[in-house]
Design an enzyme around this catalytic site. Structure first.
Site, PDB file in Angstrom:
ATOM      1  N   MET A   1     -38.166  36.078 -19.534  1.00 38.02           N
ATOM      2  CA  MET A   1     -37.225  35.984 -20.895  1.00 38.02           C
ATOM      3  C   MET A   1     -37.971  34.785 -21.862  1.00 38.02           C
ATOM      4  O   MET A   1     -38.005  33.868 -21.450  1.00 38.02           O
ATOM      5  CB  MET A   1     -35.723  35.458 -20.723  1.00 38.02           C
ATOM      6  N   GLN A  53     -44.924  41.212 -17.673  1.00 38.64           N
ATOM      7  CA  GLN A  53     -44.392  42.272 -18.534  1.00 38.64           C
ATOM      8  C   GLN A  53     -45.148  42.052 -19.768  1.00 38.64           C
ATOM      9  O   GLN A  53     -45.434  41.162 -20.261  1.00 38.64           O
ATOM     10  CB  GLN A  53     -42.937  41.822 -18.993  1.00 38.64           C
ATOM     11  N   CYS A  83     -37.379  45.413 -26.447  1.00 42.70           N
ATOM     12  CA  CYS A  83     -37.320  44.321 -27.354  1.00 42.70           C
ATOM     13  C   CYS A  83     -37.113  44.439 -28.819  1.00 42.70           C
ATOM     14  O   CYS A  83     -37.856  45.361 -29.166  1.00 42.70           O
ATOM     15  CB  CYS A  83     -38.100  43.097 -27.251  1.00 42.70           C
ATOM     16  N   HIS A 154     -31.727  48.490 -19.775  1.00 41.07           N
ATOM     17  CA  HIS A 154     -30.677  47.824 -20.419  1.00 41.07           C
ATOM     18  C   HIS A 154     -29.687  48.697 -20.693  1.00 41.07           C
ATOM     19  O   HIS A 154     -29.979  49.415 -21.789  1.00 41.07           O
ATOM     20  CB  HIS A 154     -31.361  46.782 -21.495  1.00 41.07           C
ATOM     21  N   ASN A 194     -29.505  47.067 -15.833  1.00 38.50           N
ATOM     22  CA  ASN A 194     -29.438  45.712 -16.451  1.00 38.50           C
ATOM     23  C   ASN A 194     -28.585  45.595 -17.462  1.00 38.50           C
ATOM     24  O   ASN A 194     -28.288  46.489 -18.337  1.00 38.50           O
ATOM     25  CB  ASN A 194     -30.949  45.284 -16.971  1.00 38.50           C
ATOM     26  N   GLY A 195     -27.996  44.383 -17.729  1.00 42.73           N
ATOM     27  CA  GLY A 195     -27.136  44.075 -18.953  1.00 42.73           C
ATOM     28  C   GLY A 195     -25.784  43.889 -18.452  1.00 42.73           C
ATOM     29  O   GLY A 195     -24.880  44.514 -17.866  1.00 42.73           O
ATOM     30  N   GLY A 196     -25.392  42.694 -18.831  1.00 40.80           N
ATOM     31  CA  GLY A 196     -24.026  41.965 -18.543  1.00 40.80           C
ATOM     32  C   GLY A 196     -23.612  41.766 -17.184  1.00 40.80           C
ATOM     33  O   GLY A 196     -22.382  41.716 -16.844  1.00 40.80           O
ATOM     34  N   GLY A 216     -30.477  38.842 -16.183  1.00 40.33           N
ATOM     35  CA  GLY A 216     -31.096  37.944 -17.008  1.00 40.33           C
ATOM     36  C   GLY A 216     -30.453  36.793 -17.231  1.00 40.33           C
ATOM     37  O   GLY A 216     -30.762  35.846 -16.580  1.00 40.33           O
ATOM     38  N   ARG A 217     -29.684  36.630 -18.204  1.00 36.76           N
ATOM     39  CA  ARG A 217     -28.985  35.406 -18.516  1.00 36.76           C
ATOM     40  C   ARG A 217     -28.200  34.754 -17.389  1.00 36.76           C
ATOM     41  O   ARG A 217     -28.310  33.516 -17.296  1.00 36.76           O
ATOM     42  CB  ARG A 217     -27.990  35.617 -19.919  1.00 36.76           C
TER      43      ARG A 217
HETATM   44  C1  LIG Z   1     -33.867  34.280 -24.631  1.00 34.68           C
HETATM   45  C2  LIG Z   1     -33.813  35.612 -23.910  1.00 34.68           C
HETATM   46  C3  LIG Z   1     -35.240  36.024 -24.107  1.00 34.68           C
HETATM   47  C4  LIG Z   1     -35.734  37.559 -23.617  1.00 34.68           C
HETATM   48  N1  LIG Z   1     -36.892  37.974 -23.415  1.00 34.68           N
HETATM   49  C5  LIG Z   1     -37.042  39.021 -22.912  1.00 34.68           C
HETATM   50  C6  LIG Z   1     -38.269  39.303 -22.631  1.00 34.68           C
HETATM   51  O1  LIG Z   1     -39.304  38.989 -22.701  1.00 34.68           O
HETATM   52  N2  LIG Z   1     -38.574  40.875 -21.924  1.00 34.68           N
HETATM   53  C7  LIG Z   1     -37.599  41.600 -21.601  1.00 34.68           C
HETATM   54  O2  LIG Z   1     -37.569  42.602 -21.235  1.00 34.68           O
HETATM   55  N3  LIG Z   1     -36.270  41.182 -21.888  1.00 34.68           N
HETATM   56  C8  LIG Z   1     -35.970  40.057 -22.541  1.00 34.68           C
HETATM   57  N4  LIG Z   1     -34.632  39.498 -22.665  1.00 34.68           N
HETATM   58  C9  LIG Z   1     -33.511  40.479 -22.405  1.00 34.68           C
HETATM   59  C10 LIG Z   1     -32.994  40.219 -20.877  1.00 34.68           C
HETATM   60  O3  LIG Z   1     -34.214  40.405 -20.140  1.00 34.68           O
HETATM   61  C11 LIG Z   1     -31.988  41.393 -20.625  1.00 34.68           C
HETATM   62  O4  LIG Z   1     -32.405  42.651 -20.836  1.00 34.68           O
HETATM   63  C12 LIG Z   1     -30.786  41.209 -21.395  1.00 34.68           C
HETATM   64  O5  LIG Z   1     -30.442  39.734 -21.802  1.00 34.68           O
HETATM   65  C13 LIG Z   1     -29.617  41.689 -20.691  1.00 34.68           C
HETATM   66  O6  LIG Z   1     -29.267  41.234 -19.391  1.00 34.68           O
HETATM   67  P1  LIG Z   1     -28.380  40.025 -19.129  1.00 34.68           P
HETATM   68  O7  LIG Z   1     -27.083  40.554 -19.704  1.00 34.68           O
HETATM   69  O8  LIG Z   1     -28.328  40.293 -17.600  1.00 34.68           O
HETATM   70  O9  LIG Z   1     -28.845  38.865 -19.902  1.00 34.68           O
HETATM   71  C14 LIG Z   1     -34.479  38.311 -22.953  1.00 34.68           C
HETATM   72  C15 LIG Z   1     -33.201  37.768 -23.268  1.00 34.68           C
HETATM   73  C16 LIG Z   1     -32.822  36.310 -23.507  1.00 34.68           C
HETATM   74  C17 LIG Z   1     -31.532  36.076 -23.512  1.00 34.68           C
END
Ligand SMILES: Cc1cc2nc3c(=O)[nH]c(=O)nc-3n(C[C@H](O)[C@H](O)[C@H](O)COP(=O)(O)O)c2cc1C
Length: 321
Positions: A1, A53, A83, A154, A194-196, A216-217
């Site tokens: 991320m 990535q 993105c 996502h 992915n997502g949430g 992710g988060r």
């Molecule tokens: C600060 C931040 C930076 C991110 N950078 C990337 C990235 O470089 N490449 C990517 O595929 N997703 C990136 N994401 C998205 C996450 O990989 C993920 O798809 C998104 O946050 C939803 O998943 P989550 O709810 O588990 O966080 C980023 C998310 C955050 C919060």
């Protein structure tokens, strides 16, 4: 991320799970081709398995960057088609490429000719007004036709105009069922959702429908949830490391990093959430966030934080007495 994770974060997360695949943040093909490769691509052997990535949309340049990444030892090369930031759109890559399935297919095909490791794609379920089931199907069919076997999806669309990247991770509604249906339509593909997803209970529920789960988060903000991943999701027998084990395993790495001229905070910033939800988590977090950024901060700051949160001195502290 981007701006959050880096090699130090991955090294730390690897103290918690041996099996989860870890990803780099998105690195553009141009940066790989022209930038400081040691800084951008360098990683420790302990981080394996780790995927690089890439961001880009020029097949030849992505192929060259993928070859460099594979030569550096990455276990997978992933193309970012998710993105939504303006900066990324100006470069015509990221989520806006969902409108150009044939171009993404060309990118994947070109990358695959240059590497033997898997080439995978991370995408959204749609963008703007191209967010129907058929749009996603068209995209996946074209890219799978070029040999991509794994899609990390996502489960929300991205609005390319008018929403910040942060809002694009929160405002468009999650549609996990859409990703489940993608798996039903493509049993031959590996579909990772992915997502949430905020807990391993949720992850396990998703695994009844898809092949994998990408966090992710939640993994960044509450890294200790990774400690149960090997046992619960990979069926490993090993006892999960304690939070203390994870920090103690990080100390020699931090020492080496500081001795090589690095700053403690490059590592400590990723550890802030380790005690998330635990008693005294706030004291732990405050100690690290106040002291680790200071000039000359050493591993004693990590040891003190540990002592604050659970009282006992670390093994290294006892040895020094
Ligand atoms: C600060 C931040 C930076 C991110 N950078 C990337 C990235 O470089 N490449 C990517 O595929 N997703 C990136 N994401 C998205 C996450 O990989 C993920 O798809 C998104 O946050 C939803 O998943 P989550 O709810 O588990 O966080 C980023 C998310 C955050 C919060």
């Amino acid at each position: 991320m981007m701006d959050w994770t880096d090699r130090h974060c991955r090294f730390f997360h690897r103290r918690l799970t041996a099996h989860a695949l870890l990803y780099t943040e998105m690195i553009t093909a141009e940066a790989v081709l022209h930038g400081d490769r040691q800084r951008l691509l360098g990683f420790s052997p302990e981080e394996h398995p780790v995927a690089l990535q890439l961001g880009g949309s020029d097949p030849a340049r992505l192929a060259a960057a993928a070859a460099i990444g594979a030569a550096w030892g990455y276990d997978e090369i992933n193309l970012n088609v998710g993105c939504p930031s303006d900066r990324v759109q100006e470069g015509r890559f990221g989520a806006c490429l969902m409108a150009e399935p044939e171009l993404v297919a060309d990118c994947v095909a070109a990358m695959r000719t240059c590497v033997t490791v898997p080439v995978t794609v991370k995408c959204r379920i749609g963008i703007d007004n191209q967010d129907s089931e058929q749009d996603l199907e068209r995209f996946v069919a074209a890219v799978a036709g070029a040999g991509c076997r794994t899609f990390i999806v996502h489960a929300r669309k991205a609005w390319l105009q008018g929403l910040s990247p942060k809002a694009n991770r929160e405002v468009p509604p999650l549609d996990h069922a859409r990703v489940y249906r993608l798996k039903v339509a493509h049993p031959e593909l590996e579909i990772v959702i992915n997502g949430g997803i905020g807990s391993l209970n949720e992850a396990q529920a998703h695994l009844a429908h898809v092949d994998g789960v990408a966090l992710g988060r939640a993994a960044y903000q509450n890294p200790y949830l990774l400690a149960e991943v090997d046992r619960r999701l990979f069926g490993a027998a090993a006892t999960p490391p304690s939070r203390r084990d994870a920090i103690e395993a990080l100390l020699p790495y931090a020492l080496r990093h500081i001795a090589a001229g690095g700053r403690l905070n490059n590592i400590a910033r990723h550890v802030l959430g380790l005690y998330h939800g635990q008693p005294r988590a706030r004291a732990f977090r405050r100690h690290l966030s106040e002291r680790a950024p200071r000039d000359g901060a050493g591993i004693a700051v990590l040891q003190e934080a540990l002592q604050l949160v659970d009282g006992a001195p670390t093994a290294a502290m006892l040895a020094a007495e």
